[in-house]
Design an enzyme around this catalytic site. Structure first.
Site, PDB file in Angstrom:
ATOM      1  N   GLY A  94       0.824  -1.025  -0.010  1.00  0.00           N
ATOM      2  CA  GLY A  94       0.178   0.144  -0.126  1.00  0.00           C
ATOM      3  C   GLY A  94       0.850   1.398   0.097  1.00  0.00           C
ATOM      4  CE1 TYR A  95       3.138   2.489  -3.832  1.00  0.00           C
ATOM      5  CE2 TYR A  95       1.226   1.572  -4.098  1.00  0.00           C
ATOM      6  CZ  TYR A  95       2.454   1.712  -4.573  1.00  0.00           C
ATOM      7  OH  TYR A  95       2.966   0.771  -5.210  1.00  0.00           O
ATOM      8  CB  VAL A  96       2.576   5.940   3.851  1.00  0.00           C
ATOM      9  CG1 VAL A  96       2.224   6.826   4.704  1.00  0.00           C
ATOM     10  CG2 VAL A  96       2.894   4.593   4.311  1.00  0.00           C
TER      11      VAL A  96
ATOM     12  CG  ASN B 100       2.455  -1.807  -8.669  1.00  0.00           C
ATOM     13  OD1 ASN B 100       2.213  -2.969  -7.935  1.00  0.00           O
ATOM     14  ND2 ASN B 100       2.750  -1.728  -9.745  1.00  0.00           N
TER      15      ASN B 100
END
Lengths: 162, 162
Positions: free
Chosen positions: B28-30, B144
């Site tokens: 995931g992406y913070v 992504n």
């Protein structure tokens, strides 16, 4: 992972000076999203990468990892935009084990001085030293990631600085 | 710090299957800012926090640090919004020391399959296997971090998937 529970105040006199030696901090923000921040900080001979989520009340989740200083300097120089530089003075509070962290901001954030205290519990009561001014915990302008993008000198009213 | 130089392609057949065993990835992406991404990935029994800046040509700076899996799971669950899950197959390329990384996306990004190859140099020429379709290195939809926010199933045209 740790919980960060802290309150932040402005400072109204120089009476705190001389109570501790400063350490210089240089920090920047890789990215922020909805109050989540990714901070890189160089302090003394160490560097840290820190993730914090948005605060709920006084509480934020914090994840902090040491990284090589050389990496941190490159990240600060290439990914972070404006940086925040400050001297931090760590002054013992009257309450055993607690510390006032007085931040004397430099550069575009001078002459801002803030004082933070990290608490073991949201309900902890602390005695405010005489040099403490009003509380700014909930004032987003004083968050360090905001000070990076919108330095104090650009928006302060003179009466607030002294 | 390392430089990441890579090209990405779509995949047009299943001929790559059986050439490697998959590993499951959950990431995931913070936060993201101007093409800079802060990614958390759990793969096997390990987890990594990775900063990448925006690509210039095929090249991105990358800083990757191992973090505790327990931290990573908490960060993924609380700070990252939509996650990307995929099986990765690492297939040796004809060029010695190079590998095709075939990503078979799951969940909302199924049935997308991409193949990336990391190059030692921007000018490295690679022979494309028969199962490789057209290049999407510069197509931001296939990044992504974009797939996390805008899953493939929401925007794909069926003809692209086979």
């Amino acid at each position: 992972m740790s919980l960060e529970i802290e309150r932040k105040f402005l400072v109204k006199s120089d009476a705190w000076r001389g109570l501790a030696e400063p350490v210089r901090m240089r920090q920047g923000y890789v990215a922020t999203k909805d109050g989540t921040t990714v901070r890189v900080r160089v302090v003394g001979g160490e560097a840290f990468l820190t993730l914090k989520d948005h605060a709920v009340g006084l509480v934020r989740h914090e994840f902090e990892y040491p990284i090589p200083v050389e990496d941190a300097e490159t990240i600060l120089d290439t990914m972070c935009g404006n940086l925040v530089e400050k001297n931090r003075y760590r002054i013992p509070a009257k309450e055993a084990g607690l510390f006032w962290e007085v931040d004397e901001f430099l550069g575009a954030n001078a002459p801002l001085v803030t004082a933070e205290i990290e608490l073991p519990d949201e309900k902890t009561v602390v005695e405010l030293p005489g040099w403490i001014d009003h509380e700014v915990t909930d004032d987003h302008r004083y968050k360090n990631n905001n000070l990076a993008e919108h330095p104090f000198s650009e928006w302060c009213e003179r009466k607030e600085t002294k």
